[in-house]
Structures are given as C-alpha cells and as structure tokens.
Design an enzyme around this catalytic site. Sequence first.
Site, PDB file in Angstrom:
ATOM      1  N   CYS A  27      36.722  21.578 -17.806  1.00 56.12           N
ATOM      2  CA  CYS A  27      36.040  20.366 -17.350  1.00 56.12           C
ATOM      3  C   CYS A  27      36.453  19.147 -18.176  1.00 56.12           C
ATOM      4  CB  CYS A  27      34.539  20.572 -17.389  1.00 56.12           C
ATOM      5  SG  CYS A  27      33.902  21.275 -18.932  1.00 56.12           S
ATOM      6  N   TYR A  28      36.307  19.215 -19.487  1.00 62.51           N
ATOM      7  CA  TYR A  28      36.783  18.107 -20.319  1.00 62.51           C
ATOM      8  C   TYR A  28      38.272  17.835 -20.090  1.00 62.51           C
ATOM      9  CZ  TYR A  28      32.566  17.982 -23.348  1.00 62.51           C
ATOM     10  OH  TYR A  28      31.300  17.845 -23.858  1.00 62.51           O
TER      11      TYR A  28
END
EC number: 1.2.1.38
Length: 342
Positions: free
Chosen positions: A149-150
Amino acid sequence: MIKVGIVGGTGYTGVELLRLLARHPEVELKAITSRKEAGMPVADMFPNLRGRVGLAFSTPEEAGLETCDVVFFATPNGVAMQQTRALLDAGVKVIDLAADFRIKDVAEWQKWYKMEHACPDLVDEAVYGLPEINRDKIKAARLIANPGCYPTAVQLGFLPLLEAGVAETGTLIADAKSGVSGAGRKAETHILFAEAADNFKAYAVGGHRHWPEIKQGLEIFAGGPVGFTFVPHLTPLIRGIHATLYARVSADVDLQALYEKRYTDEAFVDVMPAGACPETRSVRGANVCRIAVHRQQGSDMVIVLSVIDNLVKGAAGQAVQNMNILFGLAEDTALSDVGMLP
C-alpha cells in the site's frame, strides 16, 4: 468465465477481494480458504456479502485450487511462497497480495522479513504488479507480486519526476500516513480503538519493511541509486493512505504538465488541478491514486501529495486490476466505483 480461488479470505484484503470479485461479470468464485473457519459460510462472517457470495470457507487442501485459472493469496507474508510452485506447475496463475515476491534481492528480503525464502528461483520470474509501469509484463505473467500500500502511493507520486530525470535523487523523502486497517484484521494493542482513536504517531522510524520495496522501484525509475527516507505514521482512520513526498528539482520544468502527460492514459491515477490538496476520503472504496504536485514558495523543493485507499488501489483493487490485464479484460472491469462521501 475466469475460475478464481482466494487463499486467506478472512482478513481485510480478503473480504475486499470478495467484495470486488463478487460483482465481476467475468469471474466465477470457486473457493475461499481458511483453516480456522473451514465450513463457515462466508456471508456469516461478512454480512455485506449476503446474497453475493454463497460459498463456505474451506481448507486449502479441500479447495481444489489447482482447478482454478487464477489464485489470489491474501495471506500473511511467507504463506504464498510455500504453495505457489505447485499451482504454477498445475497451470494456475498466481497473484500474491503479500510481500513474498516483491523484492528481487532475496537476501535483502530475508533480512527484512526474518525468514528463509522457500522458492527464490521464482522471485526473478515474478512480475511486480504496478500496472502504470509494468502493464506489458503483467499481460504475459504467471506470477504477479501485488505491490504494498505505501509503495503504491509513494512510487506513483515520485514516478514522473524520476522518469523525466528532473529530480535530485540523493534526498527523496516520503512522509506517509495510514489508517489502522493497514495493520490487518487482528487483535493488537496499538490498533485497539482506545489506543488509536484521538491519536497520531510515527512508527518503524528506524526501518519499515516497505522501504526496500519502494527504494527498489525508485531506483528502477531513476536508472541508478537513490537516497530515500521513509517515515510511516498511524492515523485514526479506518481506510486511507496520505503520502507527502519531497524532492528537489534540478531543472525549470512545468510540473503540472509533466504529471498530466505521464498519467493522461491511466484510468486509475487522477492528477488534480494545480494548487489542489487531495483528501483520503475522496478515494475511499475506489481503485484510484489521486495526486497533486506543488512547488513550495517558488523554491526548488517539489511537494507531491498522493492518496489511495490502502485496501483498494493499495491491495485488492490493484490485484483485480492486474487480473483484468492478465486475462485481456477491460482494465476497469468491476473497478469503476467512485470514492464514498461523506
């Protein structure tokens, strides 16, 4: 119809996959596995899927995964690598939402994830599933490593600057914030309501597992080594990632035009008008990365704001996007939801 299996269907990314795939017009859900919940109807655990998913959880051994066209792993790190080879040998395509195949340097992966890799020879074959970079490779892949996600928010934010060669690569900085669903569906003190609500804190400042994944991508974009600092924070949100990115530009360039041109054909990257500040709620439930680019006070410092829903473009939505590409479907099939407001 594409016959789909999901290994690890009881976590947040698993139920998000189910939400998206249950209304996919070209998908037939064949199996959803959970050793602990085997026999339980999926809709009993996730009432939002009542009338949409009629399957019960099964064990991986009973699921018949080898008869699927594609299997998604929504499991903890280290699970997919134990089962992937057998599935590939059976002609099944694999999309891993965990980190088992993301980092090409196996020794580096083992250092960060504290385990021996079970199939290091497959790491080279795995295609990193960021469609905005690797679309053509995804089309021909057997094994896709779905990005974190990051890493999705940060890489999409920095990509135009590094591809164009206009940013100084020695001091790239990502100051990123995530909602608590990014920690997964488990009981841990730091994500209890009484701990996370009305609170905001940095964590893993000395080193986060997503750092080598992001750095690997940035160095590919830049064509050489980069200096990269990454500091994640936990916010009292359920969903959402907000990444504030910093870079110095080495040339006089129209940043707005640069970003708009790079992403003009990307359905799931929205470059906002000059001066805008994207909000996490604008992408809640949507498979979209929303980006705004600023030059601070006329200086050489560029600030890029990048927001995604960590469970959608940061996980399950991007995995479905990869599946669509893999099977020659329209990329936005089952992914046309707009963000939910309020």
